[in-house]
Design a protein around this motif. Structure first.
Motif, short mmCIF file in Angstrom:
data_model
loop_
_atom_site.label_atom_id
_atom_site.label_comp_id
_atom_site.label_asym_id
_atom_site.label_seq_id
_atom_site.Cartn_x
_atom_site.Cartn_y
_atom_site.Cartn_z
N LYS A 295 0.92 -0.93 0.06
CA LYS A 295 0.13 0.55 0.15
C LYS A 295 0.75 1.37 -0.32
CE LYS A 295 -3.91 -1.87 3.15
NZ LYS A 295 -5.03 -1.27 1.56
N SER A 296 0.59 2.28 -0.52
CA SER A 296 1.28 3.58 -0.82
C SER A 296 0.80 4.88 -0.54
CB SER A 296 2.58 3.33 -2.07
OG SER A 296 1.71 3.44 -3.37
N ARG A 297 1.17 5.75 -0.36
CA ARG A 297 0.36 6.71 -0.47
C ARG A 297 1.20 7.66 -0.66
NH1 ARG A 297 -3.47 7.49 4.75
NH2 ARG A 297 -4.92 6.40 4.18
N THR A 298 1.42 8.84 -1.66
CA THR A 298 1.74 9.76 -2.30
C THR A 298 1.44 11.31 -1.77
OG1 THR A 298 2.98 9.08 -3.79
CG2 THR A 298 3.86 11.07 -3.65
N TYR A 299 1.58 12.75 -0.76
CA TYR A 299 1.84 13.56 -0.55
C TYR A 299 2.26 14.63 -1.00
CZ TYR A 299 0.19 10.03 3.31
OH TYR A 299 -0.25 9.45 3.99
N TYR A 300 1.39 15.77 -1.53
CA TYR A 300 1.92 16.54 -2.01
C TYR A 300 2.29 17.84 -1.41
CZ TYR A 300 -3.26 18.06 -1.43
OH TYR A 300 -4.07 18.61 -0.85
N GLY A 301 2.69 17.58 -0.52
CA GLY A 301 2.86 19.24 0.28
C GLY A 301 2.34 20.66 -0.66
N SER A 302 2.68 21.36 -0.44
CA SER A 302 2.58 23.25 -1.63
C SER A 302 1.81 23.79 -0.07
CB SER A 302 1.30 22.47 -2.52
OG SER A 302 1.07 21.60 -2.92
N SER A 303 2.13 23.30 0.86
CA SER A 303 2.19 24.23 1.86
C SER A 303 2.51 26.17 1.94
CB SER A 303 3.27 24.02 3.12
OG SER A 303 3.07 22.73 3.62
N TYR A 304 1.80 26.89 2.30
CA TYR A 304 1.38 28.00 2.12
C TYR A 304 0.70 28.92 3.29
CZ TYR A 304 -4.05 27.37 0.77
OH TYR A 304 -5.19 27.19 1.05
N VAL A 305 0.77 30.06 3.04
CA VAL A 305 -0.11 31.07 3.77
C VAL A 305 -1.32 31.90 3.81
CG1 VAL A 305 0.32 32.76 5.80
CG2 VAL A 305 1.81 30.64 5.89
N THR A 306 -2.19 31.91 4.53
CA THR A 306 -3.04 33.61 3.50
C THR A 306 -2.72 34.40 4.61
OG1 THR A 306 -4.43 31.58 1.85
CG2 THR A 306 -5.80 34.30 2.37
N ALA A 307 -3.43 35.46 4.16
CA ALA A 307 -3.86 36.90 4.30
C ALA A 307 -4.93 36.67 5.18
CB ALA A 307 -2.91 37.55 4.69
N PRO A 308 -5.64 37.96 5.83
CA PRO A 308 -6.87 38.34 5.87
C PRO A 308 -7.86 38.71 4.97
CG PRO A 308 -5.52 39.06 7.69
CD PRO A 308 -5.10 38.27 7.11
N ASP A 309 -6.71 39.90 4.19
CA ASP A 309 -7.41 40.11 3.26
C ASP A 309 -7.44 39.49 1.86
OD1 ASP A 309 -4.76 39.96 2.27
OD2 ASP A 309 -4.38 42.13 1.82
N GLY A 310 -7.05 38.17 1.63
CA GLY A 310 -7.17 36.62 1.17
C GLY A 310 -6.22 37.48 0.24
N SER A 311 -4.42 37.60 0.18
CA SER A 311 -3.49 37.40 -0.70
C SER A 311 -3.59 36.20 0.06
CB SER A 311 -2.80 39.05 -1.14
OG SER A 311 -2.71 39.07 0.74
N ARG A 312 -2.07 35.73 -1.29
CA ARG A 312 -1.26 34.04 -0.30
C ARG A 312 -0.33 33.89 -0.89
NH1 ARG A 312 -2.49 28.93 -2.56
NH2 ARG A 312 -0.36 28.74 -2.52
N THR A 313 0.30 33.34 -0.22
CA THR A 313 2.11 32.98 -0.37
C THR A 313 1.67 31.96 -1.77
OG1 THR A 313 2.51 30.65 0.77
CG2 THR A 313 2.68 33.36 1.61
#
Length: 359
Positions: A295-313
């Motif tokens: 059995k295997s699983r592959t995770y996709y990372g893609s960590s990010y941060v969003t500000a209260p105004d909706g803009s994100r990294t």
């Protein structure tokens, strides 16, 4: 680094890229941080990506800027899943210590690790007893003792998501909060447990009983919405009602279960609740053998941060360990609340009445 941002940059002209960034990320410029040369060198030597961005707030006359650096760590396991338990855990500790040391050199004051960071995410195996040695006490288990030393050394608040076993032997999916002096500050247990495909977490641990705590740390008011809880809008709302300025969402999720809306849910929550959201997802491939079946699983990372105004990294890599450093001005939370008045117009009284009648 394999992520959407790099794919787009390779294909658009500068003016086109500005317009894309404005529409997709909420601002034309990512506001990259200038990182130390030593940070770049150490990350390259230890094979993890590092990226840094900032979010500013308008200058105020009464309040001083409330600037804080946050860190998010995504990582793969370090040894095969059939290796001895203590060796697997120690190998992860070794790689995490290097990343936290780098974060400290960049003045990160609060850092969060991914869901169940100390171990492979073995829930797809349908086995429990075999993995029981990974489960630990939140106050004095191996990971808390390990991170407490780093927290004290670096004067850093650390959010450590683990699998907990309580005094009665009940398992919980728990986020431990360690303060900047290395003290155990408290915990939050995962409220919503999935039972989707091979993600059958109700077979392993109980749904959380800690409500929606907000921890008033030296650096800011933080909360933790663990993985599957991001699919529940009211879960995000309750952390806002309880006063959070930053909500971390440590996760372990694969493409089949929501990659299409990974970049949307936490961003929506930041907008709706006027706080910063920090989304962390593990990365890499994990293989297990159950009755001679792989059995295997592959995770996709893609960590990010969003500000209260909706803009994100931009997100971190989809296939590599990484550290995301984000400088925020917490004054932006109040400024956005004052601008949009979502809390004033929410009609919680109406919702409360309707929910009380729901059966």
């Amino acid at each position: 680094m394999y992520n959407l941002d790099n794919i787009i940059k390779e294909r658009l002209k500068p003016e086109q890229l500005k317009q894309f960034n404005k529409i997709y990320y909420g601002r034309e410029d990512h506001c990259k941080l200038k990182l130390l040369e030593s940070t770049i060198e150490v990350s390259a030597r230890n094979n993890f990506d590092v990226a840094g961005y900032s979010f500013s707030a308008a200058k105020e006359e009464v309040r001083k800027p409330n600037i804080l650096r946050l860190g998010l760590i995504q990582h793969s396991i370090a040894l095969p899943t059939d290796s001895p338990i203590c060796e697997q855990r120690q190998a992860i500790f070794d790689k995490i210590e290097k990343i936290i040391d780098v974060a400290s050199s960049e003045n990160v004051r609060i850092i969060c690790l991914q869901e169940a960071w100390t171990m492979p995410f073995f829930l797809c195996t349908r086995e429990k007893e075999r993995w029981a040695e990974f489960v630990e006490s939140p106050s004095d288990g191996p990971s808390t003792l390990f991170l407490s030393k780093l927290a004290k050394k670096h004067e850093m608040v650390i959010v450590s998501p683990i699998l907990e076993k309580d005094e009665d032997g009940v398992w919980w999916n728990t986020a431990v909060i360690i303060d900047e002096m290395g003290n155990y500050m408290g915990k939050h247990r995962k409220n919503h447990l999935p039972s989707v495909g091979s993600f059958s977490e109700t077979s392993y641990y109980a749904p959380g009983d800690t409500g929606h705590p907000v921890f008033e740390t030296k650096y800011g008011k933080i909360a933790v919405n663990i993985c599957y809880g991001r699919h529940q809008a009211l879960n995000w709302l309750m952390f806002a009602i309880n006063g959070a300025d930053i909500v971390f969402n440590p996760s372990a999720t694969i493409a089949e279960f929501g990659e299409t809306f990974w970049g949307i849910e936490a961003r929506n929550a930041a907008i709706a609740n006027s706080y910063f959201t920090c989304s962390i997802n593990r990365v890499g491939n994990e293989e297990f053998y159950v009755q001679n079946e792989k059995k295997s699983r592959t995770y996709y990372g893609s960590s990010y941060v969003t500000a209260p105004d909706g803009s994100r990294t931009p997100g971190l890599s989809k296939d590599k360990d990484g550290l995301l450093i984000v400088e925020v001005d917490l004054n932006l939370c109040r400024q956005i609340k004052d601008k949009w008045n979502f809390n004033m117009t929410a009609r919680l009284d109406m919702y409360t009445k309707a929910l009380a009648q729901f059966k």
